[in-house]
Design an enzyme around this catalytic site. Structure first.
Site, mmCIF file in Angstrom:
data_model
loop_
_atom_site.group_PDB
_atom_site.id
_atom_site.type_symbol
_atom_site.label_atom_id
_atom_site.label_comp_id
_atom_site.label_asym_id
_atom_site.label_seq_id
_atom_site.Cartn_x
_atom_site.Cartn_y
_atom_site.Cartn_z
ATOM 1 N N SER A 137 5.558 -30.030 7.976
ATOM 2 C CA SER A 137 6.900 -30.301 8.434
ATOM 3 C C SER A 137 6.956 -31.090 9.740
ATOM 4 C CB SER A 137 7.647 -28.979 8.614
ATOM 5 O OG SER A 137 7.043 -28.214 9.654
ATOM 6 N N LYS A 190 8.492 -31.574 18.833
ATOM 7 C CA LYS A 190 9.089 -31.306 17.527
ATOM 8 C C LYS A 190 10.429 -30.625 17.752
ATOM 9 C CE LYS A 190 8.013 -28.932 13.141
ATOM 10 N NZ LYS A 190 6.999 -28.144 12.407
ATOM 11 N N SER A 238 1.611 -27.297 8.857
ATOM 12 C CA SER A 238 2.493 -28.360 9.340
ATOM 13 C C SER A 238 2.009 -29.150 10.544
ATOM 14 C CB SER A 238 3.873 -27.805 9.645
ATOM 15 O OG SER A 238 4.577 -27.638 8.449
HETATM 16 N N1 GLN Z 1 4.441 -26.784 3.697
HETATM 17 C C1 GLN Z 1 4.553 -25.422 4.100
HETATM 18 C C2 GLN Z 1 5.956 -24.927 3.849
HETATM 19 O O1 GLN Z 1 6.717 -25.646 3.309
HETATM 20 C C3 GLN Z 1 4.169 -25.257 5.540
HETATM 21 C C4 GLN Z 1 5.226 -25.641 6.505
HETATM 22 C C5 GLN Z 1 4.846 -25.348 7.906
HETATM 23 O O2 GLN Z 1 3.677 -25.161 8.242
HETATM 24 N N2 GLN Z 1 5.867 -25.255 8.743
HETATM 25 O O3 GLN Z 1 6.298 -23.839 4.148
#
Ligand code: GLN
Length: 489
Positions: free
Chosen positions: A155, A80, A179
């Protein structure tokens, strides 16, 4: 070995083929690089550096010949783009870091390389990991290989897409509020977020430091176990929140019997917000667990709903502080025309950050400001503790908790438009474990609306990664959801 078969191999099988010299690491890397380029339309990869990849593959081949191969020797992986890497640009999906070259590798990247893994490239993600659909990436959206009109989740959307489309045998992701688990669920792959502190955050571009955690994403639980074993371990000199818990062989207990395992079913995860198709797949998966000898125990996590406001106060608060380092002086983008220092800061940040990041910086700054700190941030911290306590109460009655990962299957690109709340609400089932710092995973469990994948979420108590992986592995021995592939890949 035929080229077509290469991307069908799991990590363990590929590692064995490499050790037995049925295929070289250079051949494997070239095969996956060719696939990455052929499927650029998916938007999964944001950076390749063939020379660097092939140099690493040649070194791995040499170690295999010399008989000094590590557990993942020669296996190509992708990271990532939130992990910094020396040989590839590291952007966190942001214009702010366009072209940024780190002088060092993140600890997780180093550890995987020490086990012999070869880096294929960097994977798209929401800007600074803020998002649930990968639509907040400044580079491009990512398409779900099961239906390219749909989002892959976020994400770690590029990560999930790459595994599902067989553009890498396995990848890294990060999970702050879901995420790893949510994109794994949406793309029909397996992913695990370990206990907060088990994997070093050094070199992970920070979003919300008390929540951010790295983990592997792969097709199977057994492959996740292989990667996780290499990724975890203390990093006391570089990450003060890394725990002094030794690395573990997470593959050791994969085959343990599930006889008598008590699986807690939280009532709050099966309420009205859960769509019928996801519910049906999750219910069927739970039946399968009963067949495997587990017992389902009703439990309650009464503050589940509060996890959304709590998370969307704490995460932005930490983000507003973490992102203050992007000021045009030390890293990345700097505005061209400005009148003085303050003007330079303002223009740099106005140009470099996208809408969602700005929104969170504003919310975070607000909830931390004098006069509002007690009303928002402090309250949120107190409720966070209560959410963690709720889990401890639940674990008095069960060994694992199971439920859906997300209320629906992956939605259509653009479907949530410019309504950030629609994305936030979809995080309801992943946020509680994140706030409590517990390990959680997503296991392919069936298909829902539009024939889209549905994941089953498993949550364990602290340091129970082995038990989670064991439960997931036994399920995967009895089912084939994790082996299904999107058409054309
Ligand atoms: N969807 C969550 C956010 O927007 C989690 C994102 C994540 O785990 N990086 O913060």
């Amino acid at each position: 070995m035929s080229a077509a078969a290469l991307h069908d191999l799991g990590v363990a099988e590929l590692a064995a083929a490499l050790r037995e010299r049925k295929v070289s690491s250079v051949e494997a890397a070239q095969h996956f690089l060719a696939r990455a380029k052929a499927h650029q339309n998916l938007g999964a990869y944001v950076a390749l550096n063939e020379d660097a990849t092939l140099a690493q593959a040649r070194a791995a081949d040499a170690r295999i010949s010399a008989g000094t191969a590590g557990a993942l020797e020669g296996v190509p992986l992708a990271h990532k783009d939130i992990f910094v890497t020396r040989h590839f640009p590291s952007t966190a999906g942001s214009k702010m870091l366009a072209g940024y070259q780190s002088p060092f590798d993140a600890t997780v990247v180093t550890k995987l390389a020490e086990a012999g893994a070869v880096t294929l490239g960097k994977l798209n993600c929401d800007e600074f990991a803020m998002g649930s659909a990968n639509e907040n990436s400044a580079i491009s959206p990512v398409r779900n290989p099961w239906d390219t009109d749909r989002i892959p989740g976020g994400s770690s959307g590029g990560s999930a897409c790459a595994v599902a489309a067989r553009l890498a045998p396995a990848v890294t992701g990060t999970d702050t509020g879901g995420s790893i688990r949510q994109p794994a669920s949406f793309c029909g792959i397996t992913g695990i977020k370990p206990t907060y502190g088990r994997a070093s955050r050094y070199g992970m571009i920070a979003f919300a430091s008390s929540l951010d955690q790295a983990g592997p994403m792969a097709r199977s639980a057994s492959d996740c176990a292989l990667l996780l074993s290499a990724m975890c371990g203390p990093d006391p000199d570089r990450d003060s929140t890394s725990l002094d818990v030794p690395a573990e062989d997470f593959s050791a207990k994969l085959n343990d019997s599930l006889d008598g395992l008590r699986i807690g079913i939280p009532a709050e995860f099966f309420g009205e917000g859960l769509s019928a198709d996801v519910r049906a797949a999750v219910d069927a998966a739970l039946k399968e667990y009963e067949k495997l000898g587990a017992r389902l125990v009703p439990i309650t996590l009464p503050r589940t709903e509060l996890s959304i406001p709590v998370y969307y106060i704490i995460a932005p608060a930490e983000a507003s502080s973490n992102l203050s380092r992007f000021d045009g002086v030390k890293f990345g983008h700097r505005a061209k025309d400005y009148t003085d220092l303050v003007d330079m800061y303002k223009k740099t940040r106005a140009e470099g950050f996208g809408d969602e990041v700005k929104r969170r910086i504003m919310i975070g700054t607000y909830v931390l400001s004098h006069g509002y700190y007690d009303a928002y941030y402090l309250q949120a911290q107190k409720i966070r503790r209560m959410i963690a306590d709720d889990f401890q109460n639940a674990f008095q009655h069960c060994d694992l908790i199971a439920g859906p990962v997300a209320p629906t299957v992956a939605w259509k690109l653009g479907e949530h438009g410019s309504d950030p709340l629609a994305d936030y609400l979809a995080d309801i089932f992943t946020l509680p474990a994140s706030l409590a710092g517990l390990p959680g995973m997503s296991v392919p469990a069936g298909f829902g609306e539009g024939n889209m994948p549905v994941g089953l979420q498993l949550i364990g108590n602290y340091f129970q990664e082995s038990r989670l992986l064991n439960a997931a592995h036994r399920f995967q021995q009895a089912t084939d959801f994790h082996l299904r592939r999107p058409e054309g890949f």
